[in-house]
Design an enzyme around this catalytic site. Structure first.
Site, PDB file in Angstrom:
ATOM      1  N   GLN A  63      36.561  24.980 -66.201  1.00 37.23           N
ATOM      2  CA  GLN A  63      38.026  25.118 -66.093  1.00 37.23           C
ATOM      3  C   GLN A  63      38.683  24.405 -67.279  1.00 37.23           C
ATOM      4  O   GLN A  63      38.053  23.635 -67.995  1.00 37.23           O
ATOM      5  CB  GLN A  63      38.507  24.460 -64.794  1.00 37.23           C
ATOM      6  CG  GLN A  63      38.055  23.024 -64.617  1.00 37.23           C
ATOM      7  CD  GLN A  63      37.852  22.635 -63.164  1.00 37.23           C
ATOM      8  OE1 GLN A  63      38.456  23.214 -62.225  1.00 37.23           O
ATOM      9  NE2 GLN A  63      36.987  21.664 -62.931  1.00 37.23           N
TER      10      GLN A  63
ATOM     11  N   ASP B 252      38.946  13.470 -59.255  1.00 37.66           N
ATOM     12  CA  ASP B 252      39.924  12.551 -59.849  1.00 37.66           C
ATOM     13  C   ASP B 252      39.817  11.158 -59.231  1.00 37.66           C
ATOM     14  O   ASP B 252      40.335  10.193 -59.756  1.00 37.66           O
ATOM     15  CB  ASP B 252      41.348  13.105 -59.674  1.00 37.66           C
ATOM     16  CG  ASP B 252      41.614  13.502 -58.228  1.00 37.66           C
ATOM     17  OD1 ASP B 252      41.407  14.682 -57.903  1.00 37.66           O
ATOM     18  OD2 ASP B 252      41.987  12.624 -57.426  1.00 37.66           O
TER      19      ASP B 252
ATOM     20  N   GLU C 146      31.033  16.425 -57.146  1.00 37.68           N
ATOM     21  CA  GLU C 146      32.051  17.067 -58.009  1.00 37.68           C
ATOM     22  C   GLU C 146      31.306  17.953 -59.004  1.00 37.68           C
ATOM     23  O   GLU C 146      30.358  17.509 -59.662  1.00 37.68           O
ATOM     24  CB  GLU C 146      32.847  15.972 -58.721  1.00 37.68           C
ATOM     25  CG  GLU C 146      33.594  16.413 -59.967  1.00 37.68           C
ATOM     26  CD  GLU C 146      34.657  17.455 -59.720  1.00 37.68           C
ATOM     27  OE1 GLU C 146      35.560  17.213 -58.894  1.00 37.68           O
ATOM     28  OE2 GLU C 146      34.571  18.547 -60.349  1.00 37.68           O
TER      29      GLU C 146
ATOM     30  N   ASP D 276      27.459  21.472 -57.651  1.00 42.47           N
ATOM     31  CA  ASP D 276      28.254  22.398 -56.851  1.00 42.47           C
ATOM     32  C   ASP D 276      28.169  21.954 -55.387  1.00 42.47           C
ATOM     33  O   ASP D 276      27.066  21.819 -54.851  1.00 42.47           O
ATOM     34  CB  ASP D 276      27.664  23.800 -57.030  1.00 42.47           C
ATOM     35  CG  ASP D 276      28.308  24.834 -56.102  1.00 42.47           C
ATOM     36  OD1 ASP D 276      27.985  26.009 -56.221  1.00 42.47           O
ATOM     37  OD2 ASP D 276      29.136  24.445 -55.254  1.00 42.47           O
ATOM     38  N   GLY D 277      29.325  21.735 -54.778  1.00 45.89           N
ATOM     39  CA  GLY D 277      29.332  21.225 -53.402  1.00 45.89           C
ATOM     40  C   GLY D 277      28.585  22.112 -52.430  1.00 45.89           C
ATOM     41  O   GLY D 277      27.941  21.636 -51.497  1.00 45.89           O
TER      42      GLY D 277
ATOM     43  N   ASP E 256      38.028  17.959 -50.756  1.00 48.82           N
ATOM     44  CA  ASP E 256      39.176  17.858 -51.665  1.00 48.82           C
ATOM     45  C   ASP E 256      38.981  18.907 -52.761  1.00 48.82           C
ATOM     46  O   ASP E 256      38.739  18.591 -53.927  1.00 48.82           O
ATOM     47  CB  ASP E 256      39.240  16.447 -52.257  1.00 48.82           C
ATOM     48  CG  ASP E 256      40.483  16.273 -53.115  1.00 48.82           C
ATOM     49  OD1 ASP E 256      40.559  15.259 -53.858  1.00 48.82           O
ATOM     50  OD2 ASP E 256      41.357  17.157 -53.081  1.00 48.82           O
ATOM     51  N   SER E 257      39.041  20.145 -52.346  1.00 45.58           N
ATOM     52  CA  SER E 257      38.728  21.252 -53.273  1.00 45.58           C
ATOM     53  C   SER E 257      39.999  21.678 -53.988  1.00 45.58           C
ATOM     54  O   SER E 257      41.111  21.356 -53.560  1.00 45.58           O
ATOM     55  CB  SER E 257      38.209  22.438 -52.472  1.00 45.58           C
ATOM     56  OG  SER E 257      39.236  22.838 -51.574  1.00 45.58           O
TER      57      SER E 257
ATOM     58  N   PRO F 220      35.475  27.933 -59.611  1.00 42.89           N
ATOM     59  CA  PRO F 220      34.333  27.216 -59.010  1.00 42.89           C
ATOM     60  C   PRO F 220      34.570  26.835 -57.557  1.00 42.89           C
ATOM     61  O   PRO F 220      33.637  26.643 -56.795  1.00 42.89           O
ATOM     62  CB  PRO F 220      34.198  25.979 -59.907  1.00 42.89           C
ATOM     63  CG  PRO F 220      35.521  25.793 -60.559  1.00 42.89           C
ATOM     64  CD  PRO F 220      36.076  27.170 -60.733  1.00 42.89           C
TER      65      PRO F 220
HETATM   66  N1  SAM Z   1      44.116  17.742 -54.847  1.00 43.81           N
HETATM   67  C1  SAM Z   1      43.825  18.947 -55.555  1.00 43.81           C
HETATM   68  C2  SAM Z   1      44.405  20.161 -54.882  1.00 43.81           C
HETATM   69  O1  SAM Z   1      44.791  20.059 -53.721  1.00 43.81           O
HETATM   70  O2  SAM Z   1      44.467  21.210 -55.541  1.00 43.81           O
HETATM   71  C3  SAM Z   1      42.347  19.063 -55.741  1.00 43.81           C
HETATM   72  C4  SAM Z   1      41.767  17.770 -56.226  1.00 43.81           C
HETATM   73  S1  SAM Z   1      40.355  17.757 -57.120  1.00 43.81           S
HETATM   74  C5  SAM Z   1      40.949  17.659 -58.711  1.00 43.81           C
HETATM   75  C6  SAM Z   1      39.577  19.315 -56.972  1.00 43.81           C
HETATM   76  C7  SAM Z   1      38.194  19.187 -57.582  1.00 43.81           C
HETATM   77  O3  SAM Z   1      37.291  20.112 -57.002  1.00 43.81           O
HETATM   78  C8  SAM Z   1      38.157  19.460 -59.098  1.00 43.81           C
HETATM   79  O4  SAM Z   1      37.800  18.280 -59.770  1.00 43.81           O
HETATM   80  C9  SAM Z   1      37.114  20.561 -59.254  1.00 43.81           C
HETATM   81  O5  SAM Z   1      36.335  20.430 -60.430  1.00 43.81           O
HETATM   82  C10 SAM Z   1      36.294  20.357 -57.995  1.00 43.81           C
HETATM   83  N2  SAM Z   1      35.506  21.534 -57.595  1.00 43.81           N
HETATM   84  C11 SAM Z   1      35.850  22.836 -57.693  1.00 43.81           C
HETATM   85  N3  SAM Z   1      34.854  23.614 -57.226  1.00 43.81           N
HETATM   86  C12 SAM Z   1      33.850  22.776 -56.815  1.00 43.81           C
HETATM   87  C13 SAM Z   1      32.568  22.979 -56.238  1.00 43.81           C
HETATM   88  N4  SAM Z   1      32.106  24.213 -55.995  1.00 43.81           N
HETATM   89  N5  SAM Z   1      31.827  21.887 -55.932  1.00 43.81           N
HETATM   90  C14 SAM Z   1      32.288  20.633 -56.193  1.00 43.81           C
HETATM   91  N6  SAM Z   1      33.493  20.372 -56.757  1.00 43.81           N
HETATM   92  C15 SAM Z   1      34.267  21.444 -57.058  1.00 43.81           C
END
Ligand code: SAM
Length: 288
Positions: free
Chosen positions: A41, A96, A115, A146-147, A164-165, A171
């Protein structure tokens, strides 16, 4: 999770996030602290006189210094306040570090954060205080993975899982699917609780309703709740509390000190859904 959000259009000294074709949010940008593209991203962190430092992923606001606690406290504390003895915590996403700051306000045993994007953690650690605050804490493991893959492969069990996706695009899309939640359920200890962000009730209600459909076939307890997040689409955000038997209003402990948003009363009120959500979200278990 902002289904309607369009990509940001970065005007000189201005960042915009379109929430629909005709409305959105804009930020006058001060210093651009980080602008890079990871394998997953676009990652941008910039300063804004009103909201302080802002993290955007693929042009969508993830968190800002000024209102981060509206979201991170409401994603974490309802679950941790309602679990009889939260010891082993899993966070999916959340690179974050904002949710970790809240989790470590409890005497937990272990916390594992998964993450997918190492560059999000690297950038967040540089420009936000939360990861540095918790690094080195007892039992903390930060896993770049990948979660969904993690939950398929791990044999660990958890008391609380915090999802917290980001939006169900890119992704993050795999973190919004039924199979993902079925696998999470298999990793929960008996009194286990799952809390996840569910997006904008104003713009994403059909998606929330679709998820409710499969939640009700996986978890005996499915309760949505809401809370304001000023910089998220529509200004109101939704979350879900999922469990085998733990109930969201069976609050077991007082909040930790020094919170800025969550209180016991806010917790109780959050589960009283506004009428337009009640009309849409029946709690009847759908046919399989
Ligand atoms: N608070 C934010 C919101 O509500 O939109 C989301 C917070 S956090 C920044 C979201 C995180 O999920 C990102 O750092 C992203 O890289 C991560 N992420 C996305 N897809 C993922 C996956 N398949 N497995 C693990 N982490 C993932």
């Amino acid at each position: 999770m902002k289904q309607n959000s369009k990509k940001s259009s970065a005007h000189p000294f201005e960042m915009r996030e379109c929430h629909t074709e005709s409305a959105g949010l804009f930020f006058k940008t001060g210093r651009i602290l980080c602008r890079l593209t990871s394998p997953f991203q676009k990652i941008e962190i910039f300063e804004n006189p009103t909201y302080g430092r802002v993290l955007m992923l693929d042009g969508l606001v993830q968190t800002t210094e000024k209102d981060e606690h509206f979201y991170h406290e409401m994603l974490v504390h309802p679950a941790l306040a309602s679990h009889p003895e939260p010891q082993d915590i899993l966070v999916i996403g959340g690179g974050d570090g904002g949710v970790l700051k809240e989790i470590y306000k409890y005497p937990i045993r272990e916390c594992c954060l998964v993450e997918i994007d190492a560059l999000v953690m690297e950038a967040a650690e540089k420009y936000f205080p939360w990861l540095p605050q918790v690094k080195g804490k007892k039992g903390l493991s930060l896993i770049v993975e990948d979660g969904r893959k993690f939950i398929e492969q791990t044999d660990r069990m958890f008391d609380v899982v915090i999802i917290d996706s980001s939006d169900p695009v890119g992704p993050s899309s795999v973190l919004h699917e039924k199979t993902f939640f079925e696998r999470i359920k298999k990793r929960l200890n008996p009194s286990g609780i799952v809390a996840g962000q569910m997006g904008s009730p104003l713009f994403d209600l059909p998606e929330i309703k679709k998820k409710q459909g499969f939640f009700l076939n996986i978890f005996p307890v499915v309760r949505f709740y809401t809370g304001p997040v000023p910089t998220y689409p529509g200004g109101l955000w939704s979350y879900v509390f999922l469990s085998e038997k733990a109930r969201p209003l069976d609050i077991r402990r007082e909040p930790p000190p020094d919170l800025k948003f969550y209180t016991r009363e806010v917790h109780e009120a959050a589960f009283a859904l506004p009428q337009f959500m009640k009309d849409e979200l029946s709690d009847k278990k759908p046919a399989d």
